[in-house]
Design an enzyme around this catalytic site. Structure first.
Site, mmCIF file in Angstrom:
data_model
loop_
_atom_site.group_PDB
_atom_site.id
_atom_site.type_symbol
_atom_site.label_atom_id
_atom_site.label_comp_id
_atom_site.label_asym_id
_atom_site.label_seq_id
_atom_site.Cartn_x
_atom_site.Cartn_y
_atom_site.Cartn_z
ATOM 1 N N GLY A 105 1.039 -25.020 16.453
ATOM 2 C CA GLY A 105 -0.247 -24.460 17.296
ATOM 3 C C GLY A 105 -1.404 -24.235 16.208
ATOM 4 N N GLY A 106 -2.532 -24.431 16.767
ATOM 5 C CA GLY A 106 -3.923 -24.030 16.061
ATOM 6 C C GLY A 106 -4.074 -24.646 14.761
ATOM 7 C CG ASP A 107 -5.580 -24.448 10.367
ATOM 8 O OD1 ASP A 107 -6.533 -25.292 9.965
ATOM 9 O OD2 ASP A 107 -4.779 -24.174 9.307
ATOM 10 C CB ALA A 117 -8.279 -71.938 60.831
ATOM 11 C CG ASP A 139 6.055 -24.410 16.023
ATOM 12 O OD1 ASP A 139 7.402 -24.426 15.813
ATOM 13 O OD2 ASP A 139 5.312 -24.207 15.065
ATOM 14 C CE LYS A 148 10.475 -24.843 25.957
ATOM 15 N NZ LYS A 148 9.875 -25.890 26.723
ATOM 16 C CB THR A 187 -7.528 -21.422 13.834
ATOM 17 O OG1 THR A 187 -6.418 -20.442 13.768
ATOM 18 C CG2 THR A 187 -8.943 -20.752 13.635
ATOM 19 C CB ALA A 188 -6.010 -19.020 18.361
ATOM 20 N N PRO A 222 -5.970 -25.414 19.657
ATOM 21 C CG PRO A 222 -7.665 -24.684 20.517
ATOM 22 C CD PRO A 222 -7.239 -25.517 19.372
ATOM 23 C CG MET A 274 1.021 -13.034 16.810
ATOM 24 S SD MET A 274 2.219 -13.467 15.411
ATOM 25 C CE MET A 274 0.780 -13.972 14.070
HETATM 26 N N1 SAH Z 1 -1.557 -20.977 13.540
HETATM 27 C C1 SAH Z 1 -2.033 -20.607 14.934
HETATM 28 C C2 SAH Z 1 -1.644 -19.219 15.139
HETATM 29 C C3 SAH Z 1 -0.260 -19.009 15.228
HETATM 30 S S1 SAH Z 1 0.093 -17.411 15.485
HETATM 31 C C4 SAH Z 1 -3.727 -20.914 15.082
HETATM 32 O O1 SAH Z 1 -4.160 -21.157 14.260
HETATM 33 O O2 SAH Z 1 -4.095 -20.378 16.073
HETATM 34 C C5 SAH Z 1 0.185 -17.350 17.339
HETATM 35 C C6 SAH Z 1 -0.673 -16.489 17.791
HETATM 36 O O3 SAH Z 1 -2.026 -17.424 17.835
HETATM 37 C C7 SAH Z 1 -0.555 -16.052 19.124
HETATM 38 O O4 SAH Z 1 0.219 -15.034 19.521
HETATM 39 C C8 SAH Z 1 -1.944 -15.776 19.606
HETATM 40 O O5 SAH Z 1 -2.712 -14.395 19.132
HETATM 41 C C9 SAH Z 1 -2.646 -16.915 18.818
HETATM 42 N N2 SAH Z 1 -2.917 -18.204 19.838
HETATM 43 C C10 SAH Z 1 -2.380 -19.219 19.541
HETATM 44 N N3 SAH Z 1 -3.076 -20.247 20.620
HETATM 45 C C11 SAH Z 1 -3.886 -19.344 21.128
HETATM 46 C C12 SAH Z 1 -4.573 -19.949 22.391
HETATM 47 N N4 SAH Z 1 -4.579 -21.001 22.862
HETATM 48 N N5 SAH Z 1 -5.244 -18.674 23.060
HETATM 49 C C13 SAH Z 1 -5.276 -17.525 22.425
HETATM 50 N N6 SAH Z 1 -4.450 -16.902 21.497
HETATM 51 C C14 SAH Z 1 -3.879 -18.208 20.731
#
Ligand code: SAH
Length: 485
Positions: free
Chosen positions: A301-303, A43, A248, A270, A331-332, A225, A383
């Protein structure tokens, strides 16, 4: 996701707005960007709406909405800024079969309008299901700043060139061409006007048509990590350019989601690789995709240079005559010490730190226990969970002090991180009680810094949910689980 985002073609469709004030105005500003046929029932209407009506951009009906007014409407907005009138008009529009939105009333609306970043034809819609409008506005502001105003023009010109670009073979060649256009040639040319962009496209196509096919390439990339914020910029770029990502089990979903949407994702943790030939199978898979010309990211994973079986894969790649590069990751061990506020080396305590594995292909790994048992030594043991009892025995036997601090960090940097601070004599017991089931790193010789509780983690600070982490995979062969990731 309660609201499913779609882009609706409104060209020539009826859109009805009830209301003539600020709420209606805000919706109309957006709607006028489309080619919808817009009717406003009010309106009294804001002078801007009167101007639009006078210009023919919309039709203003100077009365309240009545039954039948929203017939054949694709969308209806109740923007009366009056609950009772919104309720009345929404009911009428619903009866007329329109999809209804009531401004500022999420619950009674059938659809919501997202925050929009408009670089037509590139349109970005941001929605938070009404949970956090502040967040939507912040994301919008961020994108507005990042995306150049010329993006829309580049996309529009690019769209007109799509047919021409079909001269390039479908797939990577064509993708490379468009990549080159949007990130190099296009932005450079547009500073000299749109005709320069047309010319740049012609030149670019000629260049891409004659250039030799890009050979396959393997990037070995450390994913860090687990926290996506701990990825390097280089890792992100590699994921962004990947045709194939072979990853991985340790790499969590939020990181995998950063890969290019069209990339083929292969989970070698897997896919049921046989117990004996698994590493060779992975090597073969990496090589096969490289030879097919793909940009392969081998994501670890990690380095990737730490307990990652990198050398075996590099050798296979070199043998196949393919090129590769290595993108280091965090790395972890780095993530684990960070979580307890300590450093791996410390002046006056330890001038070196060791990177060890709890077990190798032969079983529990042997090390120079005597030197490790000396006071002040520090080791990051990967590990180590299953080997904990063995490690404890060896170190005590070689003279390590029973009260040497040991810290086990599970899921370092992830939302479900746990820290177990203990001593060498209690290690095996405490680990058994803690019942850790994620990846865990043992820091021998280090305790969490004073003031940090034994279990430290601020869940709130982490933007990604625990639930999105992949569960450990039962199909994962155990040798892979311990050596290849
Ligand atoms: N390339 C990876 C290591 C691979 S070996 C790096 O540089 O971290 C796999 C092992 O890494 C696992 O058994 C554990 O001991 C360690 N790891 C990897 N990611 C991890 C995380 N987020 N927290 C703790 N340990 C981890």
């Amino acid at each position: 996701m309660q609201h499913f985002p779609i882009f609706l073609d409104l060209a020539g469709r009826r859109v009805v707005v009830s209301g003539g004030g600020a709420a209606a105005l805000a919706k109309l500003r957006l709607l006028l960007k489309t080619q919808a046929v817009i009717f406003v029932f009010a309106a009294e209407a804001d002078h801007q709406i009167l101007t639009w009506a006078a210009e023919g951009a919309l039709t203003l009906v100077p009365r309240a909405l009545e039954p039948g007014d929203a017939q054949c409407a694709a969308l209806f907005y109740a923007a009366n800024e009056d609950d009772a009138e919104d309720g009345r008009t929404a009911a009428l529009a619903r009866a007329d079969g329109a999809l209804v939105n009531i401004v500022d009333n999420l619950e009674d609306s059938q659809f919501i309008t997202p925050a929009i970043v408009d670089r037509d034809p590139v349109t970005i819609a941001i929605g938070t299901e009404g949970a956090a409008p502040v967040l939507a506005r912040a994301i919008k502001a961020d994108l507005e700043e990042r995306l150049p105003a010329t993006l829309g023009t580049l996309a529009r010109i690019g769209k007109g060139f799509r047919k021409m670009a079909e001269a390039l073979p479908f797939g990577r060649a064509r993708r490379d061409f468009w990549q080159d256009y949007y990130f190099n040639a296009g932005p450079r040319a547009i500073t000299q006007g749109t005709e320069a962009v047309d010319r740049a496209l012609d030149d670019l196509l000629a260049r891409h048509l004659t250039r030799p096919e890009r050979p396959g390439h393997i990037s070995f990339v450390g994913a860090g990590p687990g926290d996506p914020d701990l990825l390097t910029l280089k890792a992100r770029k590699a994921l962004d350019a990947a045709d194939v990502v072979i990853h991985d089990r340790l790499v969590p979903q939020p990181i995998l989601e950063l890969a290019r949407r069209e990339a083929t994702m292969i989970d070698v943790g897997k896919t049921g690789f046989g117990p004996s030939a698994k590493q060779e199978d992975i090597n073969a898979l990496v090589v096969q995709h490289g030879l097919e010309g793909a940009q392969v990211v081998r994501l670890k994973g990690g380095d990737c240079t730490v307990f990652g079986r990198l050398d075996e894969e590099v050798e296979a790649v070199l043998e196949a005559g393919l090129s590769y590069d290595v993108v280091p990751g965090i790395t972890a061990a780095s993530a684990a010490v960070a979580s307890i506020g300590q450093s791996l080396t410390k002046r006056g305590r330890n001038a070196s730190a060791r990177i060890l594995t709890g077990h190798d292909m032969q079983g529990f790994a042997d090390h120079d226990w005597r030197s490790l048992a000396r006071p002040g030594e520090v080791a990051a043991i990967y590990m180590a969970k299953r080997a904990a009892h063995f490690l404890q025995g060896r170190l005590l036997m070689h003279g390590a002090a029973p009260d040497t601090p040991v810290t086990v960090v599970e899921n370092a940097s992830r939302p479900d991180q746990r820290v177990l601070g203990t001593t060498l004599d209690r290690l095996s017991n405490d680990l058994g009680e803690a019942d850790l089931n994620g990846p865990a790193l043992m820091l021998f010789g280090l305790a969490p810094r004073d003031g940090l509780p034994a279990t430290t983690f601020d869940q709130e600070a982490f933007p990604w949910p625990v639930a999105s982490l992949p569960k450990s995979s039962p199909q994962m062969p155990s040798s892979l689980a311990t050596s290849s990731i």
